[in-house]
Motif scaffolding. Sequence first.
Motif, PDB file in Angstrom:
ATOM      1  N   TYR A  15       0.826  -1.197   0.000  1.00 30.28           N
ATOM      2  CA  TYR A  15       0.000   0.000   0.000  1.00 30.28           C
ATOM      3  C   TYR A  15       0.865   1.253   0.000  1.00 30.28           C
ATOM      4  O   TYR A  15       1.762   1.398   0.818  1.00 30.28           O
ATOM      5  CB  TYR A  15      -0.945   0.027   1.211  1.00 30.28           C
ATOM      6  N   PRO A  40     -13.913   7.155  -5.461  1.00 31.21           N
ATOM      7  CA  PRO A  40     -14.379   6.521  -6.687  1.00 31.21           C
ATOM      8  C   PRO A  40     -13.932   5.064  -6.750  1.00 31.21           C
ATOM      9  O   PRO A  40     -13.027   4.657  -6.023  1.00 31.21           O
ATOM     10  CB  PRO A  40     -13.720   7.338  -7.794  1.00 31.21           C
ATOM     11  N   THR A  41     -14.566   4.329  -7.611  1.00 29.36           N
ATOM     12  CA  THR A  41     -14.269   2.906  -7.699  1.00 29.36           C
ATOM     13  C   THR A  41     -12.809   2.648  -8.064  1.00 29.36           C
ATOM     14  O   THR A  41     -12.216   3.386  -8.843  1.00 29.36           O
ATOM     15  CB  THR A  41     -15.214   2.225  -8.712  1.00 29.36           C
ATOM     16  N   GLY A  42     -12.241   1.629  -7.455  1.00 34.78           N
ATOM     17  CA  GLY A  42     -10.894   1.197  -7.812  1.00 34.78           C
ATOM     18  C   GLY A  42      -9.796   2.169  -7.472  1.00 34.78           C
ATOM     19  O   GLY A  42      -8.778   2.243  -8.162  1.00 34.78           O
ATOM     20  N   GLY A  44      -8.344   2.285  -4.359  1.00 32.90           N
ATOM     21  CA  GLY A  44      -7.489   1.761  -3.297  1.00 32.90           C
ATOM     22  C   GLY A  44      -8.122   1.714  -1.925  1.00 32.90           C
ATOM     23  O   GLY A  44      -7.428   1.554  -0.923  1.00 32.90           O
ATOM     24  N   LYS A  45      -9.450   1.832  -1.846  1.00 30.15           N
ATOM     25  CA  LYS A  45     -10.114   1.833  -0.544  1.00 30.15           C
ATOM     26  C   LYS A  45      -9.946   0.492   0.162  1.00 30.15           C
ATOM     27  O   LYS A  45      -9.518   0.425   1.326  1.00 30.15           O
ATOM     28  CB  LYS A  45     -11.621   2.137  -0.709  1.00 30.15           C
ATOM     29  N   GLU A 106     -18.841  -1.324  -0.113  1.00 32.26           N
ATOM     30  CA  GLU A 106     -19.968  -0.845  -0.932  1.00 32.26           C
ATOM     31  C   GLU A 106     -21.277  -0.898  -0.156  1.00 32.26           C
ATOM     32  O   GLU A 106     -22.272  -1.449  -0.616  1.00 32.26           O
ATOM     33  CB  GLU A 106     -20.105  -1.665  -2.222  1.00 32.26           C
ATOM     34  N   GLU A 188       2.475  -3.229  -8.775  1.00 37.04           N
ATOM     35  CA  GLU A 188       1.437  -4.252  -8.872  1.00 37.04           C
ATOM     36  C   GLU A 188       1.605  -5.163 -10.078  1.00 37.04           C
ATOM     37  O   GLU A 188       1.200  -6.313 -10.034  1.00 37.04           O
ATOM     38  CB  GLU A 188       0.060  -3.587  -8.945  1.00 37.04           C
ATOM     39  N   THR A 220      -7.606   3.199 -11.000  1.00 34.72           N
ATOM     40  CA  THR A 220      -6.286   2.599 -10.801  1.00 34.72           C
ATOM     41  C   THR A 220      -6.348   1.098 -11.077  1.00 34.72           C
ATOM     42  O   THR A 220      -5.450   0.534 -11.682  1.00 34.72           O
ATOM     43  CB  THR A 220      -5.825   2.826  -9.345  1.00 34.72           C
TER      44      THR A 220
END
Lengths: 267, 773
Positions: A15, A40-42, A44-45, A106, A188, A220
């Motif tokens: 991370y 937003p989606t993707g 890194g949450k 989500e 990654e 990402t």
Amino acid sequence: MSNKEQFLVRAEPYYEAQGKEVALYEAAYHARLPVMVKGPTGCGKSRFVEYMAWKLGKPLITVACNEDMTASDLVGRYLLDASGTRWLDGPLTTAARIGAICYLDEIVEARQDTTVVIHPLTDHRRVLPLDKKGELIEAHADFQLVISYNPGYQSLMKDLKQSTKQRFTAFDFDYPEAALETQIVVQESGLDAGTAATLVRIAQTARNLKGHGLDEGISTRLIVYAATLIKRGVAPQDACRMAMVRPITDDADIRATLDHAVDASFA
Amino acid sequence: MVTGVRHVPDARSRSYAHPQVQAAWQALDCGLAPVADVFEECIYAALASFSKPQLDAYLEAARVIGKLGRGAEPLLAFLEEWPTVVAAASGDQEPLLPQVMAVIRAMQKSPNSRAITPFLQTLAAVARRLQSAEQIEVYLDIALNLMARTTGSIHGHHTTFPSPGLPEFFEQAPRLLGLLSTTGLQRWTEYGIRNYADHPERQVDYFSLQSADSHAVLQRERHGTLFADVERQLDLYLRALWRDSEQLVPYSTAPLTSGELRKPVPYYDHLGLRVPDVFDDGKGVSGLDRYRAVLAHMVGHRRWSQAQIADNWSPLQRMAVEFFEDCRIETLLIREYPGLSRIFLALHPKPLADACNAETTSCLRHRLAMVSRALLDPAHGYGEPVLLDFVRRFHQMLAGRDSSTAECAALALAYVTQTRRQSDQLAKIHFDDTVIDYRDDNRQLWKFIEQGDEEEAFDEERKLEPGEELRGLPPRRYPEWDGASQTYRPDWVSVYEALHPSGNPAEIDRLLAKHAALAKHLKRLLDLVKPQDKVRIRYQEEGSELDLDVAVGSLIDFKSGTTPDPRINMSHRTDGRNIEVLLLLDLSASLNERVGAGGTASGQTILELSQEAVSLLAWAIDCLGDPYAIAGFHSNTRHEVRYQHIKGFSERWDDTVKARLAALQAGFSTRMGAALRHAGHYLSARRADKKILLLLTDGEPADIDVAEPGHLRADARKAVEELAAQGVTTFCLSLDPRADDYVRDIFGKRWRVLDRIERLPETLPSLYLELTR
Ligand SMILES: Nc1ncnc2c1ncn2[C@@H]1O[C@H](COP(=O)(O)OP(=O)(O)OP(=O)(O)O)[C@@H](O)[C@H]1O
Ligand SMILES: [Mg+2]
């Protein structure tokens, strides 16, 4: 079954911190404050939460929420078996018992009547009533609740109630800035830094169109997908179209523009 | 109206309530009753967009047309259409009106006066397609040329016959320009003139698009990429790759009818980026990519070039500076997007080293074109040592940095000095392979000190006088947020609420009928979203009925010793769609603007499009059964925010409501915060789970008593926050393509910008469906 060991994050997740979020999260955890991770989606949450669980050495129980989920899916239910019925704890109950970080991914996807079962766990009471079983669980001292939430959804129906929102401290995530995002992609996928930087630039062209025909830019995660394909020998342009352009839009003009951005980005 | 039998008094004596209209009517000096009937409406439209001198010129032109002796028709066409023509030409009436009047005079003097009416009737549609004064001029030239060469030329007669094709040409012009650039139109017209100048009937067939060859030529001329067809893609391109949202303005590439060759070059100025109206594919590059190359180059200048003082340099020196600077820009562009180099190099000429004879010709241009090639193309293959040296110095100058125009100019001047030849001064210049046609004309690169900068004088916009007395309820007062002091100004704004006046409800039914196909499509979507009265919920532990399928499955699991699923019941619920929405319309003056951009421009005003969109939305929400209300607002200082009630939650979607919608009018300013608060107080009194305030606007908050633009913006943001705290969700659909900065500021994540206003009627209802899915 409620074995703490199996929920521990064993290897250090990769991370890259975007700011002070690691220290801030630690502070929130030490005070056992519930945390909400927005973005937003993707971006890194999920990765962040996983990393924090590892760093704090606490078990992590993740639940991907969906529309059909009921309160029993979180809390637990009676099952029939050959000798009668048997109670089975749901993931939230397990987390509260063993002192895990419970990550509801989500959360907006879940129905609102499902969301309210978390309320008693998030205030000073820190309890979870199991109505059917007639039991009141006091949360373990290590227990913490974390939810993720993507405010970019355009549907006004999918929003958290104020009464839910106001029980959490919150982090606002966004896509990392270019240099950091490039580094993440390199790490990654193993792709070289030059090509990774190009992919990030292409993603940014799409992010510039947010609100002009695109609801979300290229995440990402999608960049990492494209990088992975390239690393496996797929031609860069093809990988970009397949992993970055096609998934996000059906609008012919936007697709043509992003396809051009892909072509223009590679020498 | 039947006027034939009755004695019609001279319409000159007509009187109008509004003094400005009355003055205008007197200036027009017109006795035609049909004109008098629509005059007031026309003048209001003109007042909304014209400055005083523009209005005077408009009226004078109208007076002349009224006196042509061709009845009411040409005058009606002019009065109604002219403001649209001017709007399409970016509001610039000055060069255009005299030219149009010259065309009319030419027709009146020749036997072609019958063509005046069709000319004026289609001019607005033509202008909307062409989108610039220059392009409209080209169109006028084409028409004049057609007239001159087909009038009275029938064999053996004197010039007393009107052009048979001219009226047909005017009637077809909008359609033709939908398919052709002005260049194509010019060629198509030329073919007709050449072949049918002496055959009146066949000429009519040709120009009315009846004959086969007329169609064939039309198809043949339809090559290349028309700007109008790729405009949205180019906007997206600028935004996505370069974060630029500058206006694009096309110019004509048609040769002048005088036969003089016109080779216009792209450029940019305060009105936007100017690009040709059509680009052919060529040199392995598509027309679209050529547009992109042109835009990228201009964007590069806008980013990295600094204007230089031109006075101290000779024209040859300036030319050298331009070549070098263009290359610097492109090098930086390629650094961002390496793939651009393929397009640039495909389009860039590759001059042969020995093509220019320095004994007889000025070769500087040729040398510079070679340098330019070499600076961009590592595989240029030239061997001349000075050139190679400068290529090296150029790359050194740019190594790891952007450098500057001044530094680049110094290098260019050094090159001119070092390679100077006597023959550079010769009048005969070597041009072959030296023209780089995706580069702009570099007018922005130079400042001239001597001739004073001609500041463009903008006429002050005219405003309508405040309208009639407001009747109805006493005002409700609202606070306004003062961002500077972070405090509320209490009771600052007065909101007057009134019933919107009514018009003809059949208008709205007509609009709905016009969109019948769209409505059909929406209906299908609605049926998907629409709550079925009973919804079955399966997989319930407790339920009203046993779900047999699932129960049997569980039993099998049980018997076979695996854990059975206990959720074997099902239940029903009546659908839970519990949404109420208030649609709030910005009715400020800017809605009177016409929609111009794009190929399919319908040329309607934003107001008309909003009317269509709102009608469709109302119809759609009505099908869904969600309770909804509609209101409009505009403001004229803080003392007078008018909130117009169009439909209440309890009213039905019927003729009363439609009548109000039909009478929608736009004027004045946009004090958004007060209107949001007022709308919000209605919504927050409702009991639904989800309360939505949907705002449709075309600009940012503004009012004439507030100079500081941020103030009303901060207030609107505050109002949105207040509403959120009351459980009202606000969503903004903005029609201003440049809204990004401030809508985000005000509405957070809840907004969308509609880039193509023409698509509003389909977008608004589907947006609502999306939001409430
Ligand atoms: N800061 C970061 N450090 C390391 N990897 C990251 C980081 N940000 C994003 N990533 C990469 O992006 C991918 C997607 O991240 P993640 O799954 O955490 O997204 P998310 O925000 O949870 O998305 P969603 O909302 O769709 O669930 C990760 O698998 C990882 O490869
Ligand atoms: Mg996730």
